[in-house]
Design an enzyme around this catalytic site. Structure first.
Site, short mmCIF file in Angstrom:
data_model
loop_
_atom_site.label_atom_id
_atom_site.label_comp_id
_atom_site.label_asym_id
_atom_site.label_seq_id
_atom_site.Cartn_x
_atom_site.Cartn_y
_atom_site.Cartn_z
N HIS A 116 0.86 -1.18 0.00
CA HIS A 116 0.00 0.00 0.00
C HIS A 116 0.90 1.22 0.00
O HIS A 116 2.01 1.20 0.52
CB HIS A 116 -0.87 -0.03 1.27
CG HIS A 116 -1.97 0.97 1.31
ND1 HIS A 116 -1.73 2.30 1.61
CD2 HIS A 116 -3.31 0.86 1.14
CE1 HIS A 116 -2.88 2.95 1.62
NE2 HIS A 116 -3.86 2.12 1.32
N ASP A 148 2.78 -4.83 8.14
CA ASP A 148 1.52 -4.13 7.97
C ASP A 148 0.42 -5.18 7.96
O ASP A 148 0.24 -5.91 6.99
CB ASP A 148 1.54 -3.33 6.66
CG ASP A 148 0.21 -2.63 6.38
OD1 ASP A 148 -0.71 -2.74 7.21
OD2 ASP A 148 0.10 -2.00 5.32
N GLN A 150 -4.82 -5.69 6.57
CA GLN A 150 -5.76 -6.61 5.91
C GLN A 150 -5.73 -7.99 6.54
O GLN A 150 -6.37 -8.92 6.04
CB GLN A 150 -5.43 -6.71 4.42
CG GLN A 150 -5.56 -5.41 3.66
CD GLN A 150 -7.00 -4.93 3.53
OE1 GLN A 150 -7.94 -5.70 3.67
NE2 GLN A 150 -7.17 -3.64 3.26
N LYS A 179 -11.20 -1.19 9.59
CA LYS A 179 -11.36 -2.37 8.73
C LYS A 179 -11.80 -3.59 9.54
O LYS A 179 -12.06 -4.65 8.97
CB LYS A 179 -10.07 -2.67 7.99
CG LYS A 179 -9.60 -1.55 7.06
CD LYS A 179 -8.33 -1.95 6.33
CE LYS A 179 -7.68 -0.75 5.63
NZ LYS A 179 -8.49 -0.22 4.53
N CYS A 201 -4.57 2.35 -3.86
CA CYS A 201 -3.35 2.83 -3.19
C CYS A 201 -2.22 1.82 -3.32
O CYS A 201 -1.42 1.65 -2.40
CB CYS A 201 -3.62 3.16 -1.72
SG CYS A 201 -4.78 4.51 -1.47
#
Length: 418
Positions: free
Chosen positions: A133, A210, A213, A236, A376
């Protein structure tokens, strides 16, 4: 298909999400397939935020009156819940930020200002991947520009996986930090954390994962990951917008300098110098996102009550079905892994020569909410020679019927554009 193994009781779950009952234009019921951008919020979270403002609203840590103490207890209670959710060794390793982007920027700036052995400078290297991202690309580009460090990255295979064939050439003794996504927001790829972490540890590099997700969709154990930092965001995972998390190893948080200065992150201040509070408060300058943290705590309670293992099983079943059904659409090409193995619930695709924005607009007219664009993650689009993709992304309340509605909608798109 409603009887497929592994599915949650979505009929019961969907009753917790008021927005999923919304009827759009022409009487069409909302089919929400944009969960990788933001998830919907259950009543339990909405009520927790409303109750905070109605009964407890006050600034935290600073007051001795009843409201301030209650607000502080709720805020710090949310930290306890998040620490348990990710199996953090200590609650003091959980830093609240405004989103994952701020968490990633926080680490980049800490390393830019750090003393040895953590300092990033012109003699060192930063490693990322081509599937990141923008929030995990731009901070490192900025740091490289400021310090003279060299920015390196892993490329992608044709089927949407990381190309780690040259891992020993990419991660070297000069590497200070390896920062990569656990689950790609555009490709859906679940990356091989263990292999990357093992190589980074061999050369003494720090690792930042990261997990934006990943945290909403699967069990997240920061100790099992073996990383030094893990970032994710609340909106999210059924929580409010405006709240993110950075987990970091205690000894690193103690040694690294703060990024923002101001109230609450200080211990003492004179006109000549200041000393800082211990972590996590050292990294939480000013009034924090209190109501948002309370909402995130409620979201953690909600997800824990269902069970992250069960959520992961549900999404795997939905994703497997969606990958299969989408490949039945003539002219459709999935960008990323074409099986459900080692992939998350975000599926990006192109449909013949129809521009993704046109696909998204026609689907919207049918009440189907998807994402269009480069998500992104423009370097991924450049890698695969496409201007953009359409992305459908699923969550714990997604159903096989919504997959079918998407496939039917795409047939309508094909017919519309001839």
């Amino acid at each position: 298909m409603t009887q497929m193994p592994g599915l949650l009781d979505t009929e019961a779950i969907r009753k917790d999400f008021p927005i999923l009952d919304r009827v759009l234009h022409d009487g069409r019921k909302l089919v929400y397939l944009d969960n990788a951008a933001t998830s919907q919020k259950p009543r339990q979270v909405l009520d927790a935020v409303a109750e905070y403002y109605e009964r407890y609203n006050a600034n935290v840590h600073r007051g001795v009156h009843v409201l301030a103490e209650e607000a502080t207890a709720l805020y710090e209670g949310a930290r306890d819940k998040v620490a348990s959710f990710v199996n953090a060794p200590s609650r003091d390793e959980v830093i609240f930020t405004k989103n994952a982007s701020e968490s990633l920027n926080l680490v980049a700036n800490m390393l830019g200002w750090a003393d040895e052995p953590y300092r990033v400078d012109r003699e060192t290297e930063i490693v990322i991947t081509e599937m990141e991202h923008h929030s995990n690309i731009v901070p490192w580009q900025l740091l490289a520009q400021r310090t003279g460090a060299k920015l390196k990255w892993f490329g992608l295979t044709d089927d949407g996986r990381l190309d780690l064939s040259n891992i020993e050439e990419v991660i070297t003794e000069k590497t200070k930090i390896v920062s990569f996504v656990l689950v790609s927001n555009i490709l859906g790829t679940v990356n091989p954390v263990e292999q990357i972490v093992r190589r980074a540890q061999e050369v003494g590099a720090l690792v930042l994962v990261d997990a934006s997700q990943a945290a909403p969709h699967m069990p997240l154990d920061v100790q099992a990951l073996g990383a030094d930092f893990v970032a994710f965001t609340g909106h999210k995972m059924c929580g409010p917008t405006g709240i993110g998390v950075l987990w970091g190893r205690q000894e690193l948080l103690e040694d690294l300098p703060p990024f923002l200065g101001g109230g609450e992150m200080i211990e003492t201040v004179s006109m000549h110098s200041s000393t800082y509070a211990p972590a996590p408060h050292k990294f939480e300058a000013g009034t924090p996102p209190i109501a948002q943290a309370v909402g995130l705590g409620a979201a953690v309670d909600y997800l824990d009550a269902i069970g992250m293992d069960r959520i992961a099983q549900h999404e795997h079943a939905i994703t497997e079905y969606a990958v299969q059904r989408l490949q039945e659409v003539p002219g459709l090409r999935i960008i990323g892994p074409v099986t459900a193995e080692d992939r998350g619930a975000a599926i990006s695709f192109v449909l013949g020569d129809i521009h993704p924005h046109d696909v998204g607009q026609v689907l919207d007219e049918q009440g189907i909410a998807v994402r269009v664009g480069h998500h992104c993650a423009r370097p991924v689009c450049l890698r695969y020679g496409i201007p953009a993709t359409t992305r459908a992304s699923f969550y714990l309340y997604s159903t096989p019927g919504e997959v079918d509605a998407l496939v039917d909608g795409l047939e309508h798109v094909r017919n519309f554009f001839g």
